[in-house]
Design an enzyme around this catalytic site. Sequence first.
Site, PDB file in Angstrom:
ATOM      1  N   HIS A  29       0.807  -1.228   0.000  1.00 57.82           N
ATOM      2  CA  HIS A  29       0.000   0.000   0.000  1.00 57.82           C
ATOM      3  C   HIS A  29       0.844   1.285   0.000  1.00 57.82           C
ATOM      4  O   HIS A  29       0.338   2.345   0.353  1.00 57.82           O
ATOM      5  CB  HIS A  29      -0.977   0.016   1.193  1.00 57.82           C
ATOM      6  CG  HIS A  29      -2.027  -1.057   1.094  1.00 57.82           C
ATOM      7  ND1 HIS A  29      -3.331  -0.799   0.746  1.00 57.82           N
ATOM      8  CD2 HIS A  29      -1.949  -2.401   1.275  1.00 57.82           C
ATOM      9  CE1 HIS A  29      -4.018  -1.953   0.733  1.00 57.82           C
ATOM     10  NE2 HIS A  29      -3.196  -2.926   1.050  1.00 57.82           N
ATOM     11  N   ASP A  31       2.213   2.417  -2.798  1.00 55.00           N
ATOM     12  CA  ASP A  31       2.200   3.061  -4.125  1.00 55.00           C
ATOM     13  C   ASP A  31       1.315   4.306  -4.164  1.00 55.00           C
ATOM     14  O   ASP A  31       1.734   5.354  -4.647  1.00 55.00           O
ATOM     15  CB  ASP A  31       1.871   2.068  -5.262  1.00 55.00           C
ATOM     16  CG  ASP A  31       0.506   1.416  -5.186  1.00 55.00           C
ATOM     17  OD1 ASP A  31      -0.180   1.547  -4.146  1.00 55.00           O
ATOM     18  OD2 ASP A  31       0.109   0.765  -6.185  1.00 55.00           O
ATOM     19  N   SER A  62     -12.036 -15.985 -23.769  1.00 59.15           N
ATOM     20  CA  SER A  62     -11.129 -16.298 -22.670  1.00 59.15           C
ATOM     21  C   SER A  62     -11.085 -17.806 -22.490  1.00 59.15           C
ATOM     22  O   SER A  62     -12.114 -18.437 -22.230  1.00 59.15           O
ATOM     23  CB  SER A  62     -11.609 -15.647 -21.373  1.00 59.15           C
ATOM     24  OG  SER A  62     -11.037 -16.323 -20.270  1.00 59.15           O
ATOM     25  N   LEU A 117      -2.069 -11.350  -7.308  1.00 56.44           N
ATOM     26  CA  LEU A 117      -0.885 -11.351  -8.183  1.00 56.44           C
ATOM     27  C   LEU A 117      -1.115 -10.517  -9.440  1.00 56.44           C
ATOM     28  O   LEU A 117      -0.402 -10.652 -10.425  1.00 56.44           O
ATOM     29  CB  LEU A 117      -0.500 -12.785  -8.564  1.00 56.44           C
ATOM     30  CG  LEU A 117      -0.130 -13.723  -7.404  1.00 56.44           C
ATOM     31  CD1 LEU A 117       0.283 -15.096  -7.949  1.00 56.44           C
ATOM     32  CD2 LEU A 117       1.001 -13.149  -6.559  1.00 56.44           C
ATOM     33  N   SER A 119      -3.711 -10.250 -11.785  1.00 55.75           N
ATOM     34  CA  SER A 119      -4.176 -10.810 -13.055  1.00 55.75           C
ATOM     35  C   SER A 119      -4.826  -9.723 -13.909  1.00 55.75           C
ATOM     36  O   SER A 119      -4.722  -9.754 -15.142  1.00 55.75           O
ATOM     37  CB  SER A 119      -5.160 -11.954 -12.814  1.00 55.75           C
ATOM     38  OG  SER A 119      -6.270 -11.495 -12.073  1.00 55.75           O
ATOM     39  N   SER A 120      -5.461  -8.745 -13.279  1.00 55.32           N
ATOM     40  CA  SER A 120      -6.133  -7.720 -14.089  1.00 55.32           C
ATOM     41  C   SER A 120      -5.118  -6.819 -14.796  1.00 55.32           C
ATOM     42  O   SER A 120      -5.284  -6.504 -15.976  1.00 55.32           O
ATOM     43  CB  SER A 120      -7.099  -6.893 -13.241  1.00 55.32           C
ATOM     44  OG  SER A 120      -6.445  -6.370 -12.118  1.00 55.32           O
ATOM     45  N   GLU A 152      -8.091   1.294 -15.644  1.00 51.19           N
ATOM     46  CA  GLU A 152      -8.546   0.620 -14.416  1.00 51.19           C
ATOM     47  C   GLU A 152      -9.300   1.607 -13.504  1.00 51.19           C
ATOM     48  O   GLU A 152     -10.348   1.278 -12.958  1.00 51.19           O
ATOM     49  CB  GLU A 152      -7.337   0.026 -13.686  1.00 51.19           C
ATOM     50  CG  GLU A 152      -7.662  -0.582 -12.350  1.00 51.19           C
ATOM     51  CD  GLU A 152      -7.492  -2.093 -12.254  1.00 51.19           C
ATOM     52  OE1 GLU A 152      -6.741  -2.665 -13.063  1.00 51.19           O
ATOM     53  OE2 GLU A 152      -8.116  -2.690 -11.365  1.00 51.19           O
ATOM     54  N   ASP A 164       0.768  -2.256 -10.007  1.00 51.67           N
ATOM     55  CA  ASP A 164       0.506  -3.464 -10.788  1.00 51.67           C
ATOM     56  C   ASP A 164       0.825  -3.255 -12.273  1.00 51.67           C
ATOM     57  O   ASP A 164       1.502  -4.076 -12.901  1.00 51.67           O
ATOM     58  CB  ASP A 164      -0.962  -3.888 -10.638  1.00 51.67           C
ATOM     59  CG  ASP A 164      -1.358  -4.043  -9.179  1.00 51.67           C
ATOM     60  OD1 ASP A 164      -0.458  -4.109  -8.329  1.00 51.67           O
ATOM     61  OD2 ASP A 164      -2.568  -4.080  -8.898  1.00 51.67           O
ATOM     62  N   TYR A 213      -9.858  -1.473   1.038  1.00 49.14           N
ATOM     63  CA  TYR A 213      -8.778  -0.794   0.304  1.00 49.14           C
ATOM     64  C   TYR A 213      -9.068   0.707   0.238  1.00 49.14           C
ATOM     65  O   TYR A 213      -8.209   1.544   0.544  1.00 49.14           O
ATOM     66  CB  TYR A 213      -8.676  -1.392  -1.105  1.00 49.14           C
ATOM     67  CG  TYR A 213      -7.509  -0.880  -1.920  1.00 49.14           C
ATOM     68  CD1 TYR A 213      -6.281  -1.532  -1.896  1.00 49.14           C
ATOM     69  CD2 TYR A 213      -7.631   0.250  -2.720  1.00 49.14           C
ATOM     70  CE1 TYR A 213      -5.213  -1.075  -2.642  1.00 49.14           C
ATOM     71  CE2 TYR A 213      -6.578   0.725  -3.471  1.00 49.14           C
ATOM     72  CZ  TYR A 213      -5.366   0.048  -3.434  1.00 49.14           C
ATOM     73  OH  TYR A 213      -4.307   0.525  -4.178  1.00 49.14           O
TER      74      TYR A 213
HETATM   75  C1  GLA Z   1      -3.440  -3.682  -5.066  1.00 45.07           C
HETATM   76  C2  GLA Z   1      -3.439  -2.397  -5.869  1.00 45.07           C
HETATM   77  C3  GLA Z   1      -2.029  -1.803  -5.941  1.00 45.07           C
HETATM   78  C4  GLA Z   1      -1.398  -1.678  -4.560  1.00 45.07           C
HETATM   79  C5  GLA Z   1      -1.544  -2.992  -3.795  1.00 45.07           C
HETATM   80  C6  GLA Z   1      -1.082  -2.889  -2.364  1.00 45.07           C
HETATM   81  O1  GLA Z   1      -2.720  -4.666  -5.751  1.00 45.07           O
HETATM   82  O2  GLA Z   1      -3.926  -2.638  -7.171  1.00 45.07           O
HETATM   83  O3  GLA Z   1      -2.073  -0.536  -6.582  1.00 45.07           O
HETATM   84  O4  GLA Z   1      -1.947  -0.618  -3.855  1.00 45.07           O
HETATM   85  O5  GLA Z   1      -2.879  -3.462  -3.775  1.00 45.07           O
HETATM   86  O6  GLA Z   1       0.273  -2.601  -2.297  1.00 45.07           O
END
Ligand code: GLA
Length: 377
Positions: A29, A31, A62, A117, A119-120, A152, A164, A213
């Site tokens: 968290h 970023d 898909s 991980l 995927s999106s 996104e 990501d 989040y």
């Molecule tokens: C998710 C969000 C990222 C980041 C992480 C936590 O993956 O998409 O931008 O904030 O959580 O580090």
Amino acid sequence: MRATFRAKFGGEPELWARAPGRVDLMGSHTDYNLGFVLTLPISRDTWIAARATGGNEVRVHSMNFDADERFTLPVTSHSEQWGNYVRGIAATLPLEGFPVGGCELLIQSTVPVESGLSSSAALECALATVFEGLWNWRLSPERKAVLCLKAECDFVGVNCGILDQYSSCLGRQGCALLLDCRDLTTRTVRIADGIQVVICNTMSRRRLVSGEYAQRRADCEQGAAALGVAALRELTLEALAARAGELPEQAERRCRFIIAESARAAELAIALEAGDRAAVSQLCAESFAGARDLYEICSDSMQSMMEAMLHAPGCIGARQAGAGFGGCMVALVESSSVDSFRLSVRESYGHSSGLAPEVYAVDAAEGAQLMEWSMLA
Ligand code: GLA
């Protein structure tokens, strides 16, 4: 994929692209607080086989979901789940001056879905790369990451940070990346020989992620605003301690975690390059304790997995990954012990949680790229 493409659309794909998922080695968290993250684009990726068709219809299949998606350009409506990412990229790029036309797309991914991980992001970045190839324009990896993030946030409606998409676009084979989310620069980090990154999927569904989040993000913004800075990146732990009384108790704990976690990302980069196992162990332990007690993103299954990882042979350090609240965790393991580590985690976590975890080693992979058929054959 080639056989499925023929069966679904008839004929051969014109080009191929792939983009990796990621695991964060340190920097939960941080970023969206413009701090540091140490990230590893992983050898689990999303592939797309594609062909331009003329016209303005986009047809997608898909293989993972055995499901179809079909829409016409320009994009005017949303759809469900994975199809929404395809629409998001097809809607966003033309607005930025990168045209998209009718095409057929076949998607197959080895990044597990909804497990932390990314995927999106792997799907978004593979799509942007395929469109680049089909419509003959080029984006720098940095710009591509920013535009995929825009899709996104603005189209899909998830207000996440840059981690990501940046990881998926900027990966360098064999290297972790220390990403500075304030100026979007990266430093490549070579993990010392003998240390292997291992993903441990709790297989517990990530619950409450989007609401929690958003709440964490709001707590951080509240803290930054109260202390008069644009982002928590601008603060040190000392500066926070001196003004802790000005913040509500919960916001203070959130801020304390983020400031320390960002510093740990830069420190872990140095420790992993040097193969300093004692430092790796300590930094990971501090990160997990902070995620559990200060940022409160850990679930019971994450606690059980943490214990299983720490007691397994060869474990150097272990911690949470992604947004938390379940999903995958990450361990740094002596390369020579990966098999016994895996067996031990499976047995002890299986015993304590009643769930069958997935445990697998990953290597640092190249970022989003077009692939030649000759490279694949
Ligand atoms: C998710 C969000 C990222 C980041 C992480 C936590 O993956 O998409 O931008 O904030 O959580 O580090």
